[in-house]
Design a protein around this motif. Structure first.
Motif, mmCIF file in Angstrom:
data_model
loop_
_atom_site.group_PDB
_atom_site.id
_atom_site.type_symbol
_atom_site.label_atom_id
_atom_site.label_comp_id
_atom_site.label_asym_id
_atom_site.label_seq_id
_atom_site.Cartn_x
_atom_site.Cartn_y
_atom_site.Cartn_z
ATOM 1 N N LEU A 384 0.896 -1.192 0.033
ATOM 2 C CA LEU A 384 -0.182 0.044 -0.047
ATOM 3 C C LEU A 384 1.013 1.163 -0.019
ATOM 4 O O LEU A 384 1.823 1.364 0.599
ATOM 5 N N GLN A 385 0.549 2.099 -0.683
ATOM 6 C CA GLN A 385 1.386 3.497 -1.088
ATOM 7 C C GLN A 385 0.466 4.500 -0.185
ATOM 8 O O GLN A 385 -0.805 4.794 -0.397
ATOM 9 N N PHE A 386 1.019 5.195 0.928
ATOM 10 C CA PHE A 386 0.637 6.002 1.721
ATOM 11 C C PHE A 386 1.084 7.622 1.399
ATOM 12 O O PHE A 386 2.543 7.609 1.474
ATOM 13 N N ILE A 387 0.396 8.629 1.295
ATOM 14 C CA ILE A 387 0.711 9.745 1.151
ATOM 15 C C ILE A 387 0.687 10.698 2.310
ATOM 16 O O ILE A 387 -0.412 10.470 3.136
ATOM 17 N N VAL A 388 1.633 11.572 2.519
ATOM 18 C CA VAL A 388 1.464 12.331 3.844
ATOM 19 C C VAL A 388 2.076 13.811 3.498
ATOM 20 O O VAL A 388 2.889 14.054 2.554
ATOM 21 N N ASP A 389 1.783 14.927 4.334
ATOM 22 C CA ASP A 389 2.137 16.236 3.779
ATOM 23 C C ASP A 389 3.076 16.840 4.687
ATOM 24 O O ASP A 389 3.796 17.877 4.403
ATOM 25 N N SER A 390 3.416 16.130 5.886
ATOM 26 C CA SER A 390 4.193 16.594 6.808
ATOM 27 C C SER A 390 5.035 15.735 7.677
ATOM 28 O O SER A 390 4.301 14.670 7.849
ATOM 29 N N ASN A 391 6.215 15.789 8.124
ATOM 30 C CA ASN A 391 6.827 14.870 8.729
ATOM 31 C C ASN A 391 6.122 14.633 10.282
ATOM 32 O O ASN A 391 6.295 13.602 10.850
ATOM 33 N N VAL A 392 5.505 15.624 10.532
ATOM 34 C CA VAL A 392 4.766 15.524 11.907
ATOM 35 C C VAL A 392 3.645 14.385 11.934
ATOM 36 O O VAL A 392 3.536 13.659 12.815
ATOM 37 N N GLN A 393 3.222 14.081 10.712
ATOM 38 C CA GLN A 393 2.071 12.834 10.508
ATOM 39 C C GLN A 393 2.654 11.626 10.381
ATOM 40 O O GLN A 393 2.301 10.767 10.710
ATOM 41 N N ILE A 394 4.275 11.695 10.203
ATOM 42 C CA ILE A 394 5.085 10.241 9.850
ATOM 43 C C ILE A 394 4.690 9.423 11.140
ATOM 44 O O ILE A 394 4.562 8.180 11.035
ATOM 45 N N PRO A 395 5.049 9.847 12.523
ATOM 46 C CA PRO A 395 4.768 8.669 13.641
ATOM 47 C C PRO A 395 3.507 8.171 13.665
ATOM 48 O O PRO A 395 3.647 6.788 13.986
ATOM 49 N N THR A 396 2.516 8.762 13.438
ATOM 50 C CA THR A 396 1.152 8.175 13.616
ATOM 51 C C THR A 396 1.132 7.076 12.462
ATOM 52 O O THR A 396 0.655 5.806 12.547
ATOM 53 N N PHE A 397 1.470 7.336 11.324
ATOM 54 C CA PHE A 397 1.600 6.265 10.077
ATOM 55 C C PHE A 397 2.254 5.057 10.547
ATOM 56 O O PHE A 397 2.128 3.916 10.020
ATOM 57 N N GLU A 398 3.440 5.304 11.048
ATOM 58 C CA GLU A 398 4.424 4.412 11.169
ATOM 59 C C GLU A 398 3.934 3.341 12.262
ATOM 60 O O GLU A 398 4.134 2.142 12.339
ATOM 61 N N ALA A 399 3.012 3.877 13.298
ATOM 62 C CA ALA A 399 2.457 3.182 14.224
ATOM 63 C C ALA A 399 1.237 2.345 13.543
ATOM 64 O O ALA A 399 1.048 1.180 13.574
ATOM 65 N N VAL A 400 0.361 2.771 12.651
ATOM 66 C CA VAL A 400 -0.394 2.070 11.878
ATOM 67 C C VAL A 400 0.289 1.111 10.862
ATOM 68 O O VAL A 400 -0.403 0.016 10.745
ATOM 69 N N GLN A 401 1.295 1.286 10.223
ATOM 70 C CA GLN A 401 2.140 0.587 9.349
ATOM 71 C C GLN A 401 2.230 -0.516 10.146
ATOM 72 O O GLN A 401 2.361 -1.899 9.415
ATOM 73 N N GLN A 402 3.010 -0.390 11.404
ATOM 74 C CA GLN A 402 3.180 -1.610 12.110
ATOM 75 C C GLN A 402 2.061 -2.487 12.424
ATOM 76 O O GLN A 402 2.218 -3.862 12.607
ATOM 77 N N MET A 403 0.898 -2.023 13.038
ATOM 78 C CA MET A 403 -0.304 -2.527 13.049
ATOM 79 C C MET A 403 -0.799 -3.485 11.903
ATOM 80 O O MET A 403 -1.153 -4.617 11.988
ATOM 81 N N TRP A 404 -0.872 -2.955 10.532
ATOM 82 C CA TRP A 404 -1.180 -3.506 9.574
ATOM 83 C C TRP A 404 -0.072 -4.667 9.287
ATOM 84 O O TRP A 404 -0.760 -5.810 8.734
ATOM 85 N N LYS A 405 1.257 -4.637 9.254
ATOM 86 C CA LYS A 405 2.173 -5.541 9.221
ATOM 87 C C LYS A 405 1.780 -6.767 10.329
ATOM 88 O O LYS A 405 1.895 -7.871 9.673
ATOM 89 N N GLU A 406 1.803 -6.268 11.493
ATOM 90 C CA GLU A 406 1.706 -7.365 12.641
ATOM 91 C C GLU A 406 0.368 -8.262 12.430
ATOM 92 O O GLU A 406 0.683 -9.564 12.864
ATOM 93 N N HIS A 407 -0.840 -7.757 12.306
ATOM 94 C CA HIS A 407 -2.013 -8.284 12.196
ATOM 95 C C HIS A 407 -2.507 -8.972 11.033
ATOM 96 O O HIS A 407 -3.206 -9.938 10.928
#
Length: 537
Positions: A384-407
């Motif tokens: 999945l390709q995810f787009i974001v506008d600010s590096n401030v938003q990246i930690p949130t996505f990294e948490a979601v990214q880990q949940m998608w991968k783990e589960h």
């Protein structure tokens, strides 16, 4: 070696931004001069074309609609001092202030509103907020090129009397007239300067409380009191400098050093420390942070996949450990909108359980749905390709990214884009797979959220189409009976959530970096904060 170089470069960049802010404010002890940061260089500050909350802050200081908001957040007269409404709710007569003037001293007249509204619904203008004019007679037909501009339900009776005719009675119409897309614009300015009219103080002529005197790209927008404003006597700061940057680290430095007085660019990882230092103020917004999904994507076409991706997200973990603000969201419309009895969200409840004890059950349901969709344990599922506008938003996505991968064993990548490019990609081109998004209400009614996903709405980045959904919202827009309206909107939201059109994460509670000496900022639940009465002690 590269790591050291990047570290030095990053520190140098922050230092340059910090020095730039400091030099602007150096030696200034003037309590009537404010330095405010609410975002980077905006895509536009044209009231007709803007869709961003940060740019709205600049616009509301330079322009004013028929109505406006008081310090207490109540709807009051703006460019219009009064209005009359017909018994059937279809005709509004607005009486403009005879002392209303543009910043260059020219009188504000009814014709300025007629021109601005026609410009907004004109399909050639391509305003992404043109759908907000749906209550106005013939607006949508004009926008669809089925009728002429002159048939729009707005008419200048004389210079200071404006008549507006609606398609149907609209409960929130007066709220709309305080929204920037409904602001007046000068026809002579647009005809003379064209698309560049917002780029220079010479041409950025408004009827609001402040007037632009400097426009420095990627640096700042400087405004001073508009001496021609009808309520000039109530204005406090002589000068407001809107610092244009998206650097939370530099914002913290600026607040501590005194070169910034307020910033909404906050490093999430430092929230606890900043709170203990007394540098944060939390503002409840009528808004929802969510992930946008492109329903034309081959795998995201399947509602089971969309639901699975949503269910495995631990919203409590994100709120408690990543962003450290907000309220976990199990629906789209946030708390704060009035229902017939109570709050719309409280009446509607959650469509996704955000109770911590239900999270494991959500995960198991998600795994089952992915297997039914043909991707057991993520087998065969594309990245999945995810787009974001600010590096401030990246930690949130990294948490979601880990949940998608783990589960779900789903892999994903993240791509960061500049703000203007991001808006173009998500809202205009709609050329994305998954993207971070968020919506702060334009007015206090559930329709400001649900209306985004009407099949014909330019804001419908999901490309979602559902006739029943459209019909329910048409019902809600066509009556002032709140029992009928709210029932229809609850049913519409259920369709939206049952189809997992978006992935809601949390309702906004926004942390604001603020100098402890800054007083009387009018914080707005719709994100349009006003600094006209603010001062430094």
């Amino acid at each position: 070696m590269k790591k050291i170089f990047y570290l030095i470069s990053s520190l140098l960049l922050i230092s340059l931004i910090f020095i730039s802010c400091s030099s602007q404010n150096k030696g200034s002890d003037n309590s009537n001069e404010l330095f405010i940061n609410v975002g980077p260089e905006p895509k536009t500050i044209d009231p007709t074309l803007n869709i961003a909350s940060d740019a709205s802050v600049y616009i509301i200081h330079a322009f004013e609609g028929l109505t406006t908001k008081s310090k207490e957040g109540k709807l009051i007269g703006g460019a219009a001092e009064s209005w009359d409404i017909s018994e059937d709710g279809l005709t509004y007569i607005f009486h403009l202030r005879t002392n209303g003037k543009w910043s260059d001293g020219t009188p504000v007249t009814s014709k300025d509103f007629v021109y601005a509204w026609k410009r907004a619904v004109d399909p050639k203008t391509a305003s992404e907020y043109s759908y907000q004019f749906e209550p106005v007679k013939n607006a949508m037909a004009i926008n669809a090129s089925k009728m002429e501009l002159d048939t729009l339900g707005i008419k200048a009776i004389d210079d200071y009397t404006l008549e507006v005719t609606l398609e149907k009675p609209t409960a929130y119409f007066l709220e709309l007239t305080a929204f920037p897309t409904f602001y007046p614009i000068r026809q002579d300015i647009i005809e003379k300067y064209g698309d560049t009219w917002t780029m220079s103080p010479e041409s950025y002529i408004g009827n609001g409380s402040y007037v632009m005197i400097e426009r420095n790209i990627d640096d700042n927008i400087v405004m001073v009191k508009n001496t021609n404003y009808w309520d000039y006597a109530s204005l406090v700061p002589e000068k407001i400098t809107f610092v244009l940057m998206d650097n939370p680290t530099a914002s913290v430095a600026g607040i501590k050093e005194g070169s910034l007085h307020l910033s909404d660019r906050v490093p999430f990882q430092d929230i606890d420390a900043l709170k203990s230092e007394g540098l944060l103020q939390f503002v409840n917004l009528f808004g929802t942070y969510y992930y946008a999904l492109n329903h034309t994507n081959e795998v995201l076409k399947d509602p089971k996949v969309r639901k699975a991706l949503s269910l495995v997200i631990d919203r409590n973990y994100i709120v408690d450990n990543v962003v450290k603000t907000g309220v976990p969201s199990g629906a789209f419309v946030p708390y704060g909108a009035s229902d017939v009895n109570g709050d719309f969200r409280e009446v509607g409840g959650d469509y996704i359980s955000v109770k911590p004890e239900d999270y494991q059950e959500n995960v198991e349901e998600a795994k089952k749905l992915m297997a039914e969709a043909g991707y057991p344990n993520g087998d065969g599922f594309p990245v999945l390709q995810f787009i974001v506008d600010s590096n401030v938003q990246i930690p949130t996505f990294e948490a979601v990214q880990q949940m998608w991968k783990e589960h779900l064993n789903v892999d994903s990548t993240v791509s960061q884009q500049e703000w203007a490019v991001f808006l173009q990609t998500l809202y205009t081109d709609k050329n994305y797979v998954v993207g971070r998004s968020g919506w702060t209400g334009d007015y206090n009614d559930p329709m400001t959220f649900l209306g985004m996903f009407l099949s014909y709405s330019p804001q419908n980045h999901a490309l979602f189409t559902n006739k029943e959904y459209d019909g329910l919202l048409q019902t809600a827009m066509g009556t002032i009976d709140q029992n009928i309206r709210m029932d229809a909107m609850h049913k519409a939201e259920k369709i939206l959530m049952d189809n997992d059109v978006i992935i809601p994460l949390y309702y906004y509670t926004t942390p604001i970096l603020i100098n402890t000496k800054l007083k009387n900022v009018v914080f707005d639940s719709l994100g349009k904060h006003r600094f006209s009465y603010a001062y430094m002690e």
